[in-house]
Motif scaffolding. Structure first.
Motif, PDB file in Angstrom:
ATOM      1  N   TRP A  28       0.820  -1.219   0.000  1.00 34.57           N
ATOM      2  CA  TRP A  28       0.000   0.000   0.000  1.00 34.57           C
ATOM      3  C   TRP A  28       0.850   1.262   0.000  1.00 34.57           C
ATOM      4  CZ3 TRP A  28      -4.601  -0.126  -1.726  1.00 34.57           C
ATOM      5  CH2 TRP A  28      -5.418  -1.244  -1.527  1.00 34.57           C
ATOM      6  N   PHE A  63       0.719   4.125  -2.945  1.00 33.49           N
ATOM      7  CA  PHE A  63       0.312   5.498  -2.652  1.00 33.49           C
ATOM      8  C   PHE A  63       1.430   6.509  -2.865  1.00 33.49           C
ATOM      9  CE2 PHE A  63      -3.437   3.740  -0.527  1.00 33.49           C
ATOM     10  CZ  PHE A  63      -4.394   4.653  -0.915  1.00 33.49           C
ATOM     11  N   ILE A  64       2.676   6.087  -2.714  1.00 35.33           N
ATOM     12  CA  ILE A  64       3.774   7.075  -2.740  1.00 35.33           C
ATOM     13  C   ILE A  64       4.462   7.164  -4.101  1.00 35.33           C
ATOM     14  CG2 ILE A  64       6.016   7.654  -1.728  1.00 35.33           C
ATOM     15  CD1 ILE A  64       5.058   6.401   0.868  1.00 35.33           C
ATOM     16  N   TRP A  99       3.788   9.759  -7.039  1.00 25.60           N
ATOM     17  CA  TRP A  99       4.021  11.201  -6.854  1.00 25.60           C
ATOM     18  C   TRP A  99       5.466  11.610  -7.144  1.00 25.60           C
ATOM     19  CZ3 TRP A  99       0.015  14.391  -5.004  1.00 25.60           C
ATOM     20  CH2 TRP A  99      -1.126  13.717  -4.561  1.00 25.60           C
ATOM     21  N   THR A 146      10.181  15.232  -1.937  1.00 32.12           N
ATOM     22  CA  THR A 146       9.666  14.746  -0.650  1.00 32.12           C
ATOM     23  C   THR A 146       9.138  13.318  -0.771  1.00 32.12           C
ATOM     24  OG1 THR A 146       9.038  17.010  -0.180  1.00 32.12           O
ATOM     25  CG2 THR A 146       8.097  15.308   1.236  1.00 32.12           C
ATOM     26  N   PHE A 147       8.345  13.074  -1.813  1.00 27.52           N
ATOM     27  CA  PHE A 147       7.775  11.735  -1.954  1.00 27.52           C
ATOM     28  C   PHE A 147       8.846  10.694  -2.293  1.00 27.52           C
ATOM     29  CE2 PHE A 147       3.848  13.843  -1.528  1.00 27.52           C
ATOM     30  CZ  PHE A 147       2.918  12.883  -1.174  1.00 27.52           C
ATOM     31  N   MET A 149      10.288   9.713   0.906  1.00 28.88           N
ATOM     32  CA  MET A 149       9.361   8.843   1.643  1.00 28.88           C
ATOM     33  C   MET A 149       9.425   7.403   1.124  1.00 28.88           C
ATOM     34  SD  MET A 149       6.233  11.523   1.797  1.00 28.88           S
ATOM     35  CE  MET A 149       4.938  10.397   2.253  1.00 28.88           C
TER      36      MET A 149
END
Lengths: 768, 61
Positions: free
Chosen positions: A246, A250-251, A254, A275-276, A279
């Motif tokens: 997941w 989701f990341i 981006w 930033t993403f 992450m």
């Protein structure tokens, strides 16, 4: 146990076909890779032949290894594991066969068209529009076959590998279609609908996520199935695999803008991408550790089992590449690394180490099972592993050293940052030559290892009878209490809160005045309501989530919405805003017909693969190439040509630097102008006639795309070409260069000479 | 608004919102994963092995 006992025979024929294609196309793709690496060292290896030139073979290499090699391997792994995980034969033998032969036909078409110079001019998206349509069609065939099989499954639970496959199918379809939206000008040529910064953003949203959802998520699915099978123990932590899935979905979507750091891309998008990307460290390493720890208690097998060796090394390279990726996405690190060989090293740590070794492990594991015969030689497979590992390490270490050297030299300044320490670009090139040669050796070793696999494959299969796996199962329906209807999916509190939060958030960020205020209030209200309901509804929401994991269609749709949100929020504002009326500072003048023809030659020859057209907002870039590139300076570029690598210097402002004769001599023999250059020669540009007859159709499409050409008739276009070409030919003659005005080189010179000549925007206040 | 968003760097809130959204989803999923019952986790983890005992390899037609 209710129901009748039946025997299922898996469709392993298509798995064998894809496996064989993997082996063949892997050898072809890697062979071309070694050749083009050698061309960078020895320019003579371009053979002054159009279809053997670096600029045309490099797209061949990338497309072959991504879509032919990894693509075929992915399909083999997905089809083999899915049938067993869902206890069902593939839904349709016809679709399976169509998928296989259709995909091979696409690869052959690509292998013919790319060396011939038919390209869309966007990295990893070079294939021309008729092939794009075939790719979409065959991908749909794959999707139908896959989801149809899921619909007929006898195992209600969906293992995490299937989740990764679902994410791959829906996301690749979305990325591919959006980035390939084009308007044809002929059967073999089209212009992308996006231009300039829009095109750059869409391209790298696609390009980065091609890595994510073509080279990573399906292979992770394969890892989660085949690694436990090879190690003969379940995955280390199923819980961790859920988090891994997941968070990646989701990341990842981006992170595309990190390919455009310090460029004319708006700052907020650059920060978002950075930033993403950072992450991504967490889920990627979670997955890597999950893979490695699955080998707990089985490490002793690595000494003798080549399959586990390949898997262990592949997962380690996955961890290494996914540590390096976010690191390179930090703006300051990127300022050093971007456009250099460091990026090439990073990419190959992932592709050779992660994809290539996963493929080798998969092949060695499947061979005995699909042909019911032991592997011909375990010793050869072990030798393959060691040769391949040494090859990767030499390759990657050489490219890291080369890239960092390039970055440091090209960015070095003296006199308190006002003068370049190495003003001649070729100083850098000649410094990294030993590393470039080491790359050839490393790549050659890796290729030699692959040939050992080819031989092992041949000897194993020779004389063996192919076998299909069979199992006996009870023919019963899955338990009905796990069903989740579409209405139950979308009219549930978690889904509604998600849609409302994204909707209100978008209103807040993109709207003005009342819309923005409504967005803030709505988003805050959503959050409060969700938290307020958690104590009383958490059990029901948990039950909904559990059901989701048993229902393929709702699961697929929600995965799609998760990835589409990331794309739309980045792309829509950029597409809507990039209008001439919004551009400040400088704006591009549309190309003359001759310049447009020259630009298409520039794209055809793959010049963008070695030359960027983007002067970054960095002092060394500006000192070396001129004023930094503005967003408006490529506003009419279909496709954008910002580039991603500087094997040669940036060309964004080359038009104001040299006379016409310089370009003529340079294309004819680069070393006569720049001693030590590794650029190929382009003698055919001085003998091929320009085909101006296609220009009216091209300009018509450009107008359709919003480029402000006047209503030119075909004759006006031809007259314009003739007049400008004669002017350039006359100037060349005056300088001692004798070419006819209708040669392709004249058009290319016209294009190069217009680069960097955008007009300043006259604001209303300034005009008055 | 679009123009401001594209041409200026004042949209730090956009970044923070995106970060918080993704982080929230990450935490929720992690929480759900941690709360998965042991039996369910074992059942899922064993799925690649459920057909092993039964699978035969027959010569294909």
């Amino acid at each position: 146990m209710s129901g009748q006992k039946i025997t299922i025979e898996y469709n392993d024929r298509v798995v064998r076909q894809f496996l064989l294609a993997t082996v063949i196309w892997g050898a072809v793709g890697m062979l071309v890779g070694v050749l083009i690496a050698a061309q960078l060292n020895f320019w003579q290896l371009n053979f002054a032949t159009p279809w053997l030139t670096f600029g045309r073979l490099r797209p061949f290499h990338t497309n072959a290894v991504i879509f032919a090699f990894v693509g075929n391997m992915m399909f083999a792994g997905i089809y083999y594991s899915t049938q067993r995980l869902v206890k069902a034969r593939l839904a349709s033998d016809f679709l399976s066969s169509l998928h296989f032969w259709g995909w091979q036909f696409i690869i052959v078409c690509a292998a013919v068209t790319l060396p011939l110079g038919f390209t869309r001019g966007k990295e990893y998206a070079e294939l021309i529009w008729p092939i794009n349509l075939m790719v979409v069609l065959i991908w749909v065939v794959f999707a139908v076959n896959f989801f149809w099989t899921l619909a007929r499954r006898r195992e209600p639970a969906l293992y995490v590998a299937i989740w990764f496959y679902i994410a791959t199918i829906v996301t690749v379809a979305m990325l591919y279609i959006v980035n390939h939206l084009s308007i044809p000008t002929s059967l073999l040529h089209s212009y992308p609908v996006f231009s300039g910064v829009q095109d750059a953003l869409v391209q790298w949203w696609y390009g980065h996520n091609a890595v994510a959802f073509f080279l990573t998520t399906p292979i992770l699915g394969i890892m989660y199935y085949f690694l436990p099978k090879a190690a003969e123990r379940p995955v280390y932590s199923y819980r961790l695999s859920v988090v891994h899935f997941w968070s990646l979905v989701f990341i990842y979507i981006w992170a595309g803008p990190h390919h455009l750091l310090n460029t004319a891309l708006p700052g907020w998008l650059q920060n978002l991408g950075m930033t993403f990307s950072l992450m991504l460290w967490a889920p990627s390493w979670g997955g890597m550790l999950n893979g490695l720890l699955t080998l707990r208690g089985a490490w002793h097998k690595l000494r003798t089992d080549p399959v586990l060796k390949f898997y262990a090394a592949a997962v380690t390279f996955y961890g290494m590449a996914t540590f390096e990726g976010p690191l390179l996405s930090i703006k300051s690190v990127n300022a050093l690394a971007h456009y250099t060989d460091w990026i090439i090293g990073h990419v190959h740590a992932g592709t050779l180490g992660w994809n290539g070794f996963m493929a080798a492990g998969l092949i060695y594991w499947l061979l005995p099972r699909l042909w019911n015969k032991p592997l011909y030689s375990t010793a050869l497979a072990n030798l393959h592993f060691w040769i391949g590992t040494v090859g990767i390490l030499l390759y990657v270490a050489a490219m890291w050293t080369s890239g960092i050297t390039q970055g440091l030299m090209l960015n070095a300044t003296t006199e308190h940052g006002t003068v370049l320490a190495y003003p001649n670009f070729l100083d850098t090139l000649n410094t990294i030559r030993p590393m470039m040669l080491m790359r050839v050796i490393g790549g050659g070793l890796y290729l030699a290892g692959w040939f050992l696999l080819v031989y092992n494959f041949y000897r194993t299969v020779k004389g063996a009878a192919p076998v299909n796996g069979t199992i006996e199962v009870y023919d019963e329906e899955p338990a009905p209490d796990g069903k989740l209807s579409l209405a139950g999916t979308f009219f549930s509190a978690p889904t509604l809160f998600w849609f409302l939060a994204v909707g209100f958030g978008s209103m807040w960020m993109f709207g003005a005045d009342l819309v923005s205020t409504t967005g803030i209030v709505g988003a805050v209200a959503c959050l409060i309501a969700a938290f307020a309901l958690v104590p009383s509804r958490s059990k029901a929401w948990g039950g909904w989530y559990e059901k989701l994991l048993l229902n393929a269609l709702p699961f697929t749709l929600l995965v799609f919405f998760a990835v589409v949100a990331g794309g739309l929020i980045q792309i829509i504002p950029t597409v809507l805003v990039q209008k001439a009326k919004n551009v400040e500072d400088r704006i591009q003048t549309p190309y003359t017909p001759l310049e447009l023809a020259g630009r298409d030659i520039y794209v055809r020859e793959g010049c963008y693969l070695c030359h960027s057209q983007m002067i970054r907002t960095l002092v060394p870039d500006i000192l070396r190439y001129g004023d930094y590139s503005r967003l408006g300076e490529s506003i009419y570029d279909h496709p954008f040509q910002w580039g991603s690598k500087r094997t040669g210097p940036d060309l964004a402002r080359v038009g104001v630097k040299y006379p016409n004769i310089w370009h003529l001599r340079h294309m004819e023999d680069p070393r006569s102008i720049s001693p030590g250059s590794n650029m190929p020669t382009y003698p055919w540009l001085l003998s091929h006639r320009l085909d101006a007859s296609v220009l009216p159709a091209k300009i018509k499409v450009q107008r359709l795309l919003g480029v402000p050409y006047g209503p030119l008739t075909a004759q006006q276009i031809f007259d314009s070409v003739d007049e400008q070409a004669k002017g350039i030919a006359k100037d060349l003659r005056a300088s001692g260069g004798y070419v006819e005005s209708d040669q392709e080189i004249v058009a290319l010179i016209a294009y190069l000479q217009t680069l960097g000549k955008a007009l300043p925007v006259i604001t209303k206040s300034a005009a008055h | 608004m679009f123009k401001r968003l594209i041409l200026e760097d004042s949209s730090i809130w956009y970044l923070i919102t995106a970060f918080v959204t993704a982080a929230t989803i990450f935490l929720i999923i992690t929480w759900r994963a941690v709360r998965m019952p042991r039996a369910e986790v074992d059942k899922f983890a064993q799925l690649p092995f459920t057909t092993d005992a039964d699978e035969r390899h027959d010569p294909s037609a």
